[in-house]
Design a protein around this motif. Structure first.
Motif, short mmCIF file in Angstrom:
data_model
loop_
_atom_site.label_atom_id
_atom_site.label_comp_id
_atom_site.label_asym_id
_atom_site.label_seq_id
_atom_site.Cartn_x
_atom_site.Cartn_y
_atom_site.Cartn_z
N THR A 102 0.93 -1.12 0.11
CA THR A 102 0.06 0.07 0.00
C THR A 102 0.82 1.23 0.13
N TRP A 103 0.23 2.36 -0.08
CA TRP A 103 0.93 3.67 -0.01
C TRP A 103 1.67 3.69 1.37
N ARG A 104 1.01 3.26 2.34
CA ARG A 104 1.54 3.26 3.78
C ARG A 104 3.08 2.53 3.96
N ILE A 105 2.72 1.30 3.27
CA ILE A 105 3.81 0.20 3.44
C ILE A 105 5.21 0.99 2.44
N ALA A 106 4.80 1.67 1.34
CA ALA A 106 5.85 2.38 0.48
C ALA A 106 6.57 3.22 1.46
N ALA A 107 5.55 4.14 2.04
CA ALA A 107 6.30 4.96 2.97
C ALA A 107 7.06 4.46 4.10
N GLU A 108 6.71 3.32 4.61
CA GLU A 108 7.43 2.68 5.92
C GLU A 108 8.68 2.02 5.18
N MET A 109 8.80 1.78 4.04
CA MET A 109 9.97 1.16 3.27
C MET A 109 11.06 2.36 3.36
#
Length: 89
Positions: free
Chosen positions: A73-80
């Motif tokens: 998700t966009w959240r996971i991309a940010a956390e990456m």
């Protein structure tokens, strides 16, 4: 911004626009707090990103989150991106 605050910002990302805003926040943090980033060069950052992407299934499992790492998700991309600042690749 503290690393905890950056992590909270990443967790709040749910849309493309939110991701774009987050990347801008992360960029400003790099300029202001570069000395606090473990991976403060592009090559270190990219290796950290690669390492986290490779290991993130275990990370989310350890955090008690059911995340399909094949469909981020966009959240996971940010956390990456947050992880790439410190993760050893």
């Amino acid at each position: 911004m503290t690393s905890d605050e950056l992590c909270e910002c990443a967790k709040a990302v749910s849309t493309k626009a939110g991701f774009v805003d987050f990347v801008e926040i992360l960029s400003r943090d790099y300029v202001s707090n570069r000395d606090e980033w473990q991976n403060d060069t592009l090559d270190q950052f990219l290796l950290g990103l690669s390492g986290f992407a490779n290991d993130m299934g275990g990370y989310y499992k350890n955090m008690g989150e059911a995340v399909d790492v094949e469909k981020i998700t966009w959240r996971i991309a940010a956390e990456m991106l947050i992880a790439a600042t410190v993760y050893e690749g």
